[in-house]
Design an enzyme around this catalytic site. Structure first.
Site, PDB file in Angstrom:
ATOM      1  N   GLY A  47       1.610   4.615  -5.869  1.00 51.33           N
ATOM      2  CA  GLY A  47       2.893   3.989  -5.570  1.00 51.33           C
ATOM      3  C   GLY A  47       3.139   4.108  -4.081  1.00 51.33           C
ATOM      4  CD  GLN A  52       5.180   6.538   1.124  1.00 53.73           C
ATOM      5  OE1 GLN A  52       5.331   5.950   0.060  1.00 53.73           O
ATOM      6  NE2 GLN A  52       4.206   7.401   1.324  1.00 53.73           N
ATOM      7  CB  CYS A 100       2.791  12.063  -0.477  1.00 54.43           C
ATOM      8  SG  CYS A 100       3.870  10.844   0.280  1.00 54.43           S
ATOM      9  CG  LEU A 101      -0.570   6.810   0.019  1.00 56.03           C
ATOM     10  CD1 LEU A 101      -0.404   5.301  -0.009  1.00 56.03           C
ATOM     11  CD2 LEU A 101      -2.042   7.195  -0.057  1.00 56.03           C
ATOM     12  CG  HIS A 142       6.245  10.942  -5.056  1.00 52.92           C
ATOM     13  ND1 HIS A 142       5.540  12.084  -4.717  1.00 52.92           N
ATOM     14  CD2 HIS A 142       6.075  10.085  -4.017  1.00 52.92           C
ATOM     15  CE1 HIS A 142       4.998  11.912  -3.515  1.00 52.92           C
ATOM     16  NE2 HIS A 142       5.300  10.700  -3.080  1.00 52.92           N
ATOM     17  CD  GLU A 143       6.172   6.237  -4.520  1.00 55.85           C
ATOM     18  OE1 GLU A 143       6.594   6.134  -3.353  1.00 55.85           O
ATOM     19  OE2 GLU A 143       5.027   6.666  -4.783  1.00 55.85           O
ATOM     20  CG  HIS A 146       8.625   8.404  -0.353  1.00 54.92           C
ATOM     21  ND1 HIS A 146       8.262   9.088   0.784  1.00 54.92           N
ATOM     22  CD2 HIS A 146       7.570   8.508  -1.202  1.00 54.92           C
ATOM     23  CE1 HIS A 146       7.047   9.590   0.620  1.00 54.92           C
ATOM     24  NE2 HIS A 146       6.609   9.257  -0.581  1.00 54.92           N
TER      25      HIS A 146
HETATM   26 NI    NI Z   1       4.738   9.652  -1.401  1.00 55.56          NI
END
Ligand code: NI
Length: 190
Positions: A47, A52, A100-101, A142-143, A146
């Site tokens: 995701g 991000q 996480c990216l 999680h998203e 963000h």
């Molecule tokens: Ni993330």
């Protein structure tokens, strides 16, 4: 269709709250979603949230067939979630490995609600409400963090649950949270 740069932990912009999308059906929104999908897929994300890639709007995409970073996750259809909101359907939480990216090379054991209900709009402004558990419930939480300016290390119960990815990838591949680490997590979470 562009793979965009992903902001990394330490970039202060990741800690700001994103704003709701007001205009649906716009070419800018469609382009943002295309770029998010391309960026997520190019980096094997499950995701990604708009902040991000430096766009501070409440937009999330998720989805994959098979993901090498989360080998135990079942497939999730490609989904766009705009102005996402969620609520827990019970107090029960599940501890599992997360990454996480925006935090490359790092994993941690993070508690998330097992069962949630979420509502979001699609690109055309149609609203859906869905109940979810498992990988989808975890990704949504999680998203959504963000877009509220929170990164997963802030959800760590005990700093010993934060790990170098290469050291714990064997656990992640087997879907194991080591019992000794889990005990620390449970005690701290009571
Ligand atoms: Ni993330």
């Amino acid at each position: 269709m562009t793979v965009r740069n992903v902001l990394k932990m330490g970039d202060a912009r990741l800690y700001q709250k994103s704003v709701p999308v007001a205009d649906f059906n716009s070419p800018e929104l469609a382009e943002l979603i295309d770029d998010m999908l391309d960026t997520m897929q190019a980096r094997d994300g499950v995701g990604i949230a708009a902040p991000q890639i430096g766009v501070f709007q409440r937009v999330i995409v998720m989805g994959f067939e098979k993901n090498p970073r989360y080998p135990t996750f079942k497939p999730v259809p490609l989904t766009t979630l705009i102005n996402l909101q969620w609520e827990a359907l019970s107090d029960e939480k599940v501890f599992a490995w997360e990454g996480c990216l925006s935090v490359p090379g790092v994993r941690a054991i993070i508690p998330r609600y097992r069962k949630i209900r979420y509502s979001a709009y699609d690109l055309k402004g149609n609203k859906t409400t869905v109940e979810a558990e498992g990988a989808i419930a975890r990704i949504i939480q999680h998203e959504c963090d963000h877009i509220d300016g929170i990164l997963f290390p802030q959800r760590v119960i005990d700093i010993r649950h934060l790990a170098v990815e290469s050291e714990v990838m064997h656990y992640i591949e087997e879907g194991i949270v080591p019992e000794n680490l889990l005990q620390i997590a449970k005690k701290k979470n009571d």
